[in-house]
Scaffold this active site. Structure first.
Site, PDB file in Angstrom:
ATOM      1  N   HIS A  78       7.457   2.219  -9.278  1.00  0.00           N
ATOM      2  CA  HIS A  78       7.117   1.581  -8.007  1.00  0.00           C
ATOM      3  C   HIS A  78       7.687   2.408  -6.849  1.00  0.00           C
ATOM      4  O   HIS A  78       7.009   2.642  -5.837  1.00  0.00           O
ATOM      5  CB  HIS A  78       7.682   0.157  -7.999  1.00  0.00           C
ATOM      6  N   GLN A  80       8.343   5.633  -6.861  1.00  0.00           N
ATOM      7  CA  GLN A  80       7.559   6.868  -6.776  1.00  0.00           C
ATOM      8  C   GLN A  80       6.246   6.615  -6.035  1.00  0.00           C
ATOM      9  O   GLN A  80       5.821   7.431  -5.213  1.00  0.00           O
ATOM     10  CB  GLN A  80       7.260   7.399  -8.182  1.00  0.00           C
ATOM     11  N   ASP A  81       5.622   5.492  -6.315  1.00  0.00           N
ATOM     12  CA  ASP A  81       4.373   5.134  -5.659  1.00  0.00           C
ATOM     13  C   ASP A  81       4.580   4.997  -4.146  1.00  0.00           C
ATOM     14  O   ASP A  81       3.817   5.531  -3.341  1.00  0.00           O
ATOM     15  CB  ASP A  81       3.838   3.839  -6.259  1.00  0.00           C
ATOM     16  N   HIS A  82       5.631   4.295  -3.760  1.00  0.00           N
ATOM     17  CA  HIS A  82       5.930   4.124  -2.337  1.00  0.00           C
ATOM     18  C   HIS A  82       6.231   5.461  -1.667  1.00  0.00           C
ATOM     19  O   HIS A  82       5.781   5.721  -0.549  1.00  0.00           O
ATOM     20  CB  HIS A  82       7.121   3.180  -2.148  1.00  0.00           C
TER      21      HIS A  82
END
Length: 103
Positions: A78, A80-82
């Site tokens: 999560h 890394q996604d942000h």
């Protein structure tokens, strides 16, 4: 590095990326109003915030590269996604600011 430690780094990345995202969206609002100096200052500030997130990410990558197994959970994914979304947003907003300057 255990799952809990990686999870805490994931939360750290989410926090930095969220802060940068807010700074970038505010920069876009300022650019729309023609306040380009303040907008560019916020983009620079967001870049520094993203550097902090990247530093946290690098810590996990370095430990894994050295052979230390890290138990990556959903929180880190999560984060890394942000981070990647905020980095992309920074690049796009820099272009928008330039477009607003031309008008």
């Amino acid at each position: 590095m255990n799952r809990e430690e990686v999870g805490m780094i994931g939360f750290e990345i989410v926090s930095y990326a969220g802060e940068a995202r807010s700074q970038l969206l505010e920069a876009l609002n300022l650019a729309q109003k023609g306040e380009f100096d303040q907008a560019e200052e916020l983009v620079e500030k967001a870049g520094k915030t993203l550097s902090q997130a990247h530093k946290s990410q690098t810590e996990v990558l370095q430990q894994e590269a050295s052979g230390e197994y890290s138990d990556i959970g959903f929180i880190m994914i999560h984060g890394q996604d942000h981070l990647m979304t905020a980095i992309l947003l920074k690049d796009v907003i820099k272009h928008f600011i330039e477009l607003y300057k031309r008008n």
